[in-house]
Enzyme design. Structure first.
Site, PDB file in Angstrom:
ATOM      1  N   LYS A 179       7.473  -3.948  15.070  1.00  0.00           N
ATOM      2  CA  LYS A 179       8.214  -2.747  14.738  1.00  0.00           C
ATOM      3  C   LYS A 179       9.083  -1.941  15.591  1.00  0.00           C
ATOM      4  O   LYS A 179      10.057  -1.452  15.103  1.00  0.00           O
ATOM      5  CB  LYS A 179       6.829  -2.086  14.076  1.00  0.00           C
ATOM      6  CG  LYS A 179       6.081  -2.432  13.007  1.00  0.00           C
ATOM      7  CD  LYS A 179       6.925  -2.719  11.722  1.00  0.00           C
ATOM      8  CE  LYS A 179       7.345  -1.138  11.025  1.00  0.00           C
ATOM      9  NZ  LYS A 179       8.036  -1.468  10.037  1.00  0.00           N
TER      10      LYS A 179
ATOM     11  N   ARG B 217      -8.008   7.327  16.198  1.00  0.00           N
ATOM     12  CA  ARG B 217      -6.667   7.038  15.561  1.00  0.00           C
ATOM     13  C   ARG B 217      -6.442   8.520  14.886  1.00  0.00           C
ATOM     14  O   ARG B 217      -7.490   9.061  14.434  1.00  0.00           O
ATOM     15  CB  ARG B 217      -6.754   5.998  14.491  1.00  0.00           C
ATOM     16  CG  ARG B 217      -7.084   4.492  15.100  1.00  0.00           C
ATOM     17  CD  ARG B 217      -5.625   4.084  15.741  1.00  0.00           C
ATOM     18  NE  ARG B 217      -5.920   2.951  16.350  1.00  0.00           N
ATOM     19  CZ  ARG B 217      -6.271   2.437  17.678  1.00  0.00           C
ATOM     20  NH1 ARG B 217      -6.452   3.441  18.709  1.00  0.00           N
ATOM     21  NH2 ARG B 217      -6.079   1.404  18.085  1.00  0.00           N
TER      22      ARG B 217
ATOM     23  N   GLY C 103      -6.581  -6.490  23.516  1.00  0.00           N
ATOM     24  CA  GLY C 103      -5.303  -5.663  23.813  1.00  0.00           C
ATOM     25  C   GLY C 103      -5.545  -4.364  22.964  1.00  0.00           C
ATOM     26  O   GLY C 103      -4.581  -3.716  22.670  1.00  0.00           O
TER      27      GLY C 103
ATOM     28  N   THR D 100       5.710   2.550  12.639  1.00  0.00           N
ATOM     29  CA  THR D 100       4.373   3.092  12.894  1.00  0.00           C
ATOM     30  C   THR D 100       4.351   3.818  14.233  1.00  0.00           C
ATOM     31  O   THR D 100       5.252   3.517  15.080  1.00  0.00           O
ATOM     32  CB  THR D 100       3.567   1.866  13.055  1.00  0.00           C
ATOM     33  OG1 THR D 100       2.281   2.180  13.523  1.00  0.00           O
ATOM     34  CG2 THR D 100       4.347   0.958  14.026  1.00  0.00           C
ATOM     35  N   ASP D 101       3.386   4.590  14.504  1.00  0.00           N
ATOM     36  CA  ASP D 101       3.152   5.282  15.838  1.00  0.00           C
ATOM     37  C   ASP D 101       2.711   4.202  17.078  1.00  0.00           C
ATOM     38  O   ASP D 101       2.936   4.460  18.146  1.00  0.00           O
ATOM     39  CB  ASP D 101       2.002   6.341  15.621  1.00  0.00           C
ATOM     40  CG  ASP D 101       0.578   5.919  15.382  1.00  0.00           C
ATOM     41  OD1 ASP D 101       0.521   4.678  14.897  1.00  0.00           O
ATOM     42  OD2 ASP D 101      -0.178   6.763  15.358  1.00  0.00           O
ATOM     43  N   GLU D 102       2.339   3.038  16.667  1.00  0.00           N
ATOM     44  CA  GLU D 102       1.920   2.089  17.438  1.00  0.00           C
ATOM     45  C   GLU D 102       2.950   1.371  18.300  1.00  0.00           C
ATOM     46  O   GLU D 102       2.793   1.008  19.433  1.00  0.00           O
ATOM     47  CB  GLU D 102       1.338   0.654  16.569  1.00  0.00           C
ATOM     48  CG  GLU D 102       0.063   1.149  15.576  1.00  0.00           C
ATOM     49  CD  GLU D 102      -0.953  -0.002  15.384  1.00  0.00           C
ATOM     50  OE1 GLU D 102      -0.715  -0.998  16.032  1.00  0.00           O
ATOM     51  OE2 GLU D 102      -1.114  -0.040  14.200  1.00  0.00           O
TER      52      GLU D 102
ATOM     53  N   PHE E 226       0.644  -1.066  -0.108  1.00  0.00           N
ATOM     54  CA  PHE E 226      -0.035   0.270  -0.163  1.00  0.00           C
ATOM     55  C   PHE E 226       1.054   1.170   0.122  1.00  0.00           C
ATOM     56  O   PHE E 226       0.851   1.905  -0.791  1.00  0.00           O
ATOM     57  CB  PHE E 226      -0.954   0.037   1.177  1.00  0.00           C
ATOM     58  CG  PHE E 226      -1.673   1.104   1.443  1.00  0.00           C
ATOM     59  CD1 PHE E 226      -2.453   2.135   0.489  1.00  0.00           C
ATOM     60  CD2 PHE E 226      -1.862   1.733   2.918  1.00  0.00           C
ATOM     61  CE1 PHE E 226      -3.087   3.202   0.746  1.00  0.00           C
ATOM     62  CE2 PHE E 226      -2.621   2.695   3.030  1.00  0.00           C
ATOM     63  CZ  PHE E 226      -3.036   3.491   1.800  1.00  0.00           C
TER      64      PHE E 226
ATOM     65  N   LEU F  64      -9.490  -0.911   7.694  1.00  0.00           N
ATOM     66  CA  LEU F  64     -10.827  -0.682   8.208  1.00  0.00           C
ATOM     67  C   LEU F  64     -11.288   0.166   7.263  1.00  0.00           C
ATOM     68  O   LEU F  64     -12.616  -0.316   6.839  1.00  0.00           O
ATOM     69  CB  LEU F  64     -10.493   0.314   9.406  1.00  0.00           C
ATOM     70  CG  LEU F  64     -11.758   1.087   9.980  1.00  0.00           C
ATOM     71  CD1 LEU F  64     -12.936  -0.064  10.432  1.00  0.00           C
ATOM     72  CD2 LEU F  64     -11.553   2.237  10.989  1.00  0.00           C
TER      73      LEU F  64
ATOM     74  N   TYR G  33       2.376  -7.000  16.589  1.00  0.00           N
ATOM     75  CA  TYR G  33       2.735  -6.342  15.481  1.00  0.00           C
ATOM     76  C   TYR G  33       3.559  -5.304  15.855  1.00  0.00           C
ATOM     77  O   TYR G  33       4.993  -4.794  15.321  1.00  0.00           O
ATOM     78  CB  TYR G  33       1.584  -5.835  14.411  1.00  0.00           C
ATOM     79  CG  TYR G  33       1.772  -4.485  13.681  1.00  0.00           C
ATOM     80  CD1 TYR G  33       2.818  -4.564  12.795  1.00  0.00           C
ATOM     81  CD2 TYR G  33       1.473  -3.132  13.911  1.00  0.00           C
ATOM     82  CE1 TYR G  33       3.188  -3.680  11.807  1.00  0.00           C
ATOM     83  CE2 TYR G  33       1.608  -2.344  13.210  1.00  0.00           C
ATOM     84  CZ  TYR G  33       2.501  -2.308  12.153  1.00  0.00           C
ATOM     85  OH  TYR G  33       2.918  -1.186  11.408  1.00  0.00           O
TER      86      TYR G  33
END
Length: 351
Positions: free
Chosen positions: A162, A222, A292, A133-135, A11, A198, A158
């Site tokens: 990262k 988000r 979670g 990622t911000d995660e 993507f 999503l 995930y």
């Protein structure tokens, strides 16, 4: 410059490649394994350019990586290849450790070996740009923003994978002097997004007349970033960013998941009304939450604005309108993917 893009059939990687071919003079090598989420149809519009080439390969395969680097001789490596779906990481974390951690280690090792062969000026100009990622920062409360100094606190397999890859990149910069850059972005959306995520999933489900599955109460927040804004940021970072720096990239568009689904429904109501005249929002249904599930992410993008002059051009309202319109106009792209790859199946229940 010569830009090697790993994960260029995915993507964000494909959006970067389309942008670079259409909006710059850079040469691009797309290095991609073509997993379930990768398809060369995402770069079909630029594939005939004499500044584009493709090599199928796995970032975990040191020999394949070495051969691609030696042949292309990149000035920049932008490392986007990754397993990225949180739900899939809950069901099968091993693939995420392999691709995201081992793959990043392999890329760093081969990049450093190549970098050491360069003359001094080329070595100074080289960049290894890792896209994350911000995660990795964990979950925010009702207030506050993630900055580049926010401590890491990953909560899913995930995000943990990262976070591990980010730390490897930083270590290679500190220990070996490799000129590294890291960007941590918020939730991307836009054209060519794999339909398990999503926004496209809601479009797929709505048009099929199925329930629009909202996890839990749908109140998770988000920060939404239109993918074309993101790839402009990536170009700014690898062209002008300071080696060793991390840059957070966000759209300043905080939305609850339920609000996102409602916005998609409203655009579908306008562009392709249901035959019975009812709103697609009547298809919304609440399903078991993700284990979670982080409550809120939000990015402080002031560093990249101040240092590199980047800012998002799309609001969520303008970006989501463009996205829904694109999916309606390109059903021939996503319908076969949904049918062949079960992209709309529920995952991540940890049962």
């Amino acid at each position: 410059m010569r830009i090697l893009v790993t994960g260029g059939a995915g993507f964000i990687g494909s959006a970067l490649i389309r942008h670079l071919i259409e909006e710059s003079g850079h040469e691009v090598l797309n290095f991609d394994k073509l997993t379930y989420a990768g398809t060369l149809s995402t770069v079909a519009t630029v594939a005939q350019s004499d500044r584009y080439r493709f090599v199928q390969g796995d970032v975990c395969d040191a020999e394949a990586v070495r051969a691609a680097i030696a042949s292309f001789r990149p000035d920049v490596i932008t490392h986007l290849a990754a397993e990225s779906h949180v739900d899939r990481s809950i069901d099968g974390p091993g693939a995420f450790i392999q691709t995201n951690v081992v793959g990043t280690f392999t890329m760093l090792s081969e990049a450093r070996s190549y970098w050491l062969t360069l003359d001094e000026s080329a070595r100074q100009a080289f960049r290894f740009h890792h896209i994350s990622t911000d995660e990795v920062y964990g979950s925010l409360g009702e207030t506050g923003l993630f900055t580049e100094e926010t401590p890491y606190d990953p909560r899913s397999p995930y995000s943990a994978s990262k976070a591990g890859s980010d730390h490897l990149v930083s270590a290679w910069g500190h220990t070996y002097g490799l000129p590294v850059l890291i960007t941590n972005c918020s939730n991307n959306y836009g054209p060519y997004h794999f339909p398990e995520k999503l926004v496209p999933l809601m479009i797929v489900k709505a048009l099929a007349g199925e329930t629009l599955p909202v996890y839990g109460k749908g109140d998770q927040v988000r920060d939404w970033l239109y993918v074309e804004d993101h790839v402009r940021a990536l170009q700014a970072v690898f062209e002008r960013g300071v080696p060793g720096r991390t840059y957070n990239v966000g759209g300043n568009n905080e939305m609850q998941n339920l609000e996102v689904v409602q916005a998609v429904s409203a655009h579908l109501d306008r562009l392709r009304p249901r035959a019975d005249g009812q709103s697609y929002s009547t298809q919304i249904g609440y399903v078991a939450d993700r284990p979670g599930h982080d409550m809120r992410y939000a990015i402080d993008a002031s560093r990249i604005r101040a240092e590199l002059g980047w800012s998002a051009r799309e609001t969520f309202a303008s970006g989501i309108a463009k996205t829904v319109e694109w999916y309606l106009a390109n059903e021939n792209w996503w319908r076969p993917i949904v049918a062949e790859r079960q992209a709309d199946a529920r995952r991540g229940l940890a049962v």
